[in-house]
Design a protein around this motif. Structure first.
Motif, PDB file in Angstrom:
ATOM      1  N   GLY A 167      40.686  43.381  35.497  1.00 56.86           N
ATOM      2  CA  GLY A 167      39.563  42.970  36.312  1.00 56.86           C
ATOM      3  C   GLY A 167      38.599  42.063  35.589  1.00 56.86           C
ATOM      4  O   GLY A 167      38.779  41.737  34.420  1.00 56.86           O
ATOM      5  N   LYS A 168      37.583  41.697  36.308  1.00 61.77           N
ATOM      6  CA  LYS A 168      36.574  40.784  35.792  1.00 61.77           C
ATOM      7  C   LYS A 168      35.197  41.271  36.195  1.00 61.77           C
ATOM      8  O   LYS A 168      34.972  41.667  37.341  1.00 61.77           O
ATOM      9  CB  LYS A 168      36.818  39.385  36.384  1.00 61.77           C
ATOM     10  N   ARG A 169      34.286  41.279  35.262  1.00 63.89           N
ATOM     11  CA  ARG A 169      32.882  41.588  35.542  1.00 63.89           C
ATOM     12  C   ARG A 169      32.236  40.262  35.944  1.00 63.89           C
ATOM     13  O   ARG A 169      32.050  39.378  35.114  1.00 63.89           O
ATOM     14  CB  ARG A 169      32.215  42.178  34.305  1.00 63.89           C
ATOM     15  N   LEU A 170      31.941  40.113  37.248  1.00 63.57           N
ATOM     16  CA  LEU A 170      31.405  38.853  37.769  1.00 63.57           C
ATOM     17  C   LEU A 170      29.932  38.668  37.443  1.00 63.57           C
ATOM     18  O   LEU A 170      29.482  37.556  37.171  1.00 63.57           O
ATOM     19  CB  LEU A 170      31.622  38.779  39.281  1.00 63.57           C
ATOM     20  N   THR A 171      29.184  39.753  37.499  1.00 67.22           N
ATOM     21  CA  THR A 171      27.776  39.744  37.089  1.00 67.22           C
ATOM     22  C   THR A 171      27.548  41.029  36.300  1.00 67.22           C
ATOM     23  O   THR A 171      28.465  41.840  36.141  1.00 67.22           O
ATOM     24  CB  THR A 171      26.802  39.706  38.293  1.00 67.22           C
ATOM     25  N   GLU A 172      26.340  41.229  35.852  1.00 70.80           N
ATOM     26  CA  GLU A 172      26.010  42.456  35.119  1.00 70.80           C
ATOM     27  C   GLU A 172      26.208  43.690  35.995  1.00 70.80           C
ATOM     28  O   GLU A 172      26.504  44.773  35.525  1.00 70.80           O
ATOM     29  CB  GLU A 172      24.563  42.382  34.638  1.00 70.80           C
ATOM     30  N   ARG A 173      26.091  43.521  37.311  1.00 69.02           N
ATOM     31  CA  ARG A 173      26.166  44.651  38.234  1.00 69.02           C
ATOM     32  C   ARG A 173      27.414  44.677  39.113  1.00 69.02           C
ATOM     33  O   ARG A 173      27.691  45.680  39.747  1.00 69.02           O
ATOM     34  CB  ARG A 173      24.929  44.667  39.128  1.00 69.02           C
ATOM     35  N   LEU A 174      28.187  43.598  39.185  1.00 68.35           N
ATOM     36  CA  LEU A 174      29.342  43.510  40.079  1.00 68.35           C
ATOM     37  C   LEU A 174      30.621  43.267  39.304  1.00 68.35           C
ATOM     38  O   LEU A 174      30.686  42.356  38.475  1.00 68.35           O
ATOM     39  CB  LEU A 174      29.142  42.381  41.100  1.00 68.35           C
ATOM     40  N   SER A 175      31.644  44.094  39.583  1.00 63.57           N
ATOM     41  CA  SER A 175      32.950  43.889  38.970  1.00 63.57           C
ATOM     42  C   SER A 175      34.048  44.047  40.020  1.00 63.57           C
ATOM     43  O   SER A 175      33.896  44.783  40.990  1.00 63.57           O
ATOM     44  CB  SER A 175      33.175  44.869  37.816  1.00 63.57           C
ATOM     45  N   LEU A 176      35.152  43.331  39.813  1.00 63.15           N
ATOM     46  CA  LEU A 176      36.330  43.411  40.673  1.00 63.15           C
ATOM     47  C   LEU A 176      37.527  43.809  39.826  1.00 63.15           C
ATOM     48  O   LEU A 176      37.688  43.307  38.699  1.00 63.15           O
ATOM     49  CB  LEU A 176      36.613  42.067  41.351  1.00 63.15           C
ATOM     50  N   GLU A 177      38.372  44.694  40.362  1.00 66.08           N
ATOM     51  CA  GLU A 177      39.552  45.166  39.644  1.00 66.08           C
ATOM     52  C   GLU A 177      40.776  45.089  40.546  1.00 66.08           C
ATOM     53  O   GLU A 177      40.681  45.302  41.748  1.00 66.08           O
ATOM     54  CB  GLU A 177      39.387  46.620  39.204  1.00 66.08           C
ATOM     55  N   PHE A 178      41.921  44.799  39.937  1.00 64.18           N
ATOM     56  CA  PHE A 178      43.196  44.858  40.616  1.00 64.18           C
ATOM     57  C   PHE A 178      43.999  45.968  39.943  1.00 64.18           C
ATOM     58  O   PHE A 178      44.069  46.026  38.718  1.00 64.18           O
ATOM     59  CB  PHE A 178      43.951  43.529  40.505  1.00 64.18           C
ATOM     60  N   LYS A 179      44.602  46.857  40.750  1.00 58.92           N
ATOM     61  CA  LYS A 179      45.356  47.985  40.215  1.00 58.92           C
ATOM     62  C   LYS A 179      46.768  47.967  40.778  1.00 58.92           C
ATOM     63  O   LYS A 179      46.968  47.647  41.944  1.00 58.92           O
ATOM     64  CB  LYS A 179      44.701  49.311  40.612  1.00 58.92           C
ATOM     65  N   THR A 180      47.735  48.320  39.930  1.00 60.85           N
ATOM     66  CA  THR A 180      49.111  48.441  40.392  1.00 60.85           C
ATOM     67  C   THR A 180      49.827  49.534  39.614  1.00 60.85           C
ATOM     68  O   THR A 180      49.608  49.694  38.411  1.00 60.85           O
ATOM     69  CB  THR A 180      49.878  47.108  40.285  1.00 60.85           C
ATOM     70  N   ASP A 181      50.646  50.300  40.320  1.00 63.61           N
ATOM     71  CA  ASP A 181      51.474  51.317  39.668  1.00 63.61           C
ATOM     72  C   ASP A 181      52.566  50.637  38.859  1.00 63.61           C
ATOM     73  O   ASP A 181      53.081  49.588  39.249  1.00 63.61           O
ATOM     74  CB  ASP A 181      52.137  52.234  40.708  1.00 63.61           C
ATOM     75  N   LEU A 182      52.945  51.242  37.752  1.00 65.66           N
ATOM     76  CA  LEU A 182      54.022  50.723  36.909  1.00 65.66           C
ATOM     77  C   LEU A 182      55.199  51.679  36.939  1.00 65.66           C
ATOM     78  O   LEU A 182      55.028  52.890  36.988  1.00 65.66           O
ATOM     79  CB  LEU A 182      53.543  50.571  35.467  1.00 65.66           C
ATOM     80  N   GLY A 183      56.401  51.144  36.903  1.00 65.16           N
ATOM     81  CA  GLY A 183      57.595  51.948  36.735  1.00 65.16           C
ATOM     82  C   GLY A 183      58.060  52.728  37.942  1.00 65.16           C
ATOM     83  O   GLY A 183      58.743  53.722  37.803  1.00 65.16           O
ATOM     84  N   VAL A 184      57.699  52.306  39.138  1.00 68.59           N
ATOM     85  CA  VAL A 184      58.196  52.968  40.342  1.00 68.59           C
ATOM     86  C   VAL A 184      58.787  51.912  41.267  1.00 68.59           C
ATOM     87  O   VAL A 184      58.460  50.732  41.183  1.00 68.59           O
ATOM     88  CB  VAL A 184      57.091  53.765  41.082  1.00 68.59           C
TER      89      VAL A 184
END
Length: 116
Positions: free
Chosen positions: A59-76
């Motif tokens: 993910g990326k912290r866009l501002t001091e208060r806002l962050s975006l994350e991408f999540k994905t399972d591995l190995g399934v």
């Protein structure tokens, strides 16, 4: 089950060691602020058929208060993926929302208290 608990703990420790080793090189190359591996109960599916699945989070912290994350399972075979946004409204008030590839949507409101 005691075996499940120690197995989950071992997976979490191994995942955190791998993430710690890879975090700095990947963050520098991809300009990412957030990189971690989650194991066991912390995975994004939280469904009983996905216990023990390791989840990659970038993910990326866009501002001091806002962050975006991408999540994905591995190995399934059928990985569950998702996007999560976190916004720190006040120093102790956090809003978190996520959308998963299975169509589920979560919204959390968290009050945090810190002791000094």
């Amino acid at each position: 089950a005691p075996g499940t608990s120690s197995s989950s703990l071992a997976s979490t420790v191994i995942a955190s060691q791998i993430a710690g080793f890879l975090q700095k090189p990947l963050a520098e190359k991809a300009s990412l602020d957030i990189f971690r591996l989650e194991a066991g109960d912390e995975n994004i599916g939280r469904r009983s058929d996905r216990q023990g699945v390791t989840t990659l989070v970038v993910g990326k912290r866009l501002t001091e208060r806002l962050s975006l994350e991408f999540k994905t399972d591995l190995g399934v075979d059928d990985p569950l993926q998702g996007v999560q946004a976190e916004y720190l409204l006040l120093d102790n008030v956090l809003f978190k929302s996520s959308q998963l590839s299975d169509g589920s949507f979560d919204f959390d409101f968290t009050l945090r208290w810190r002791s000094f």
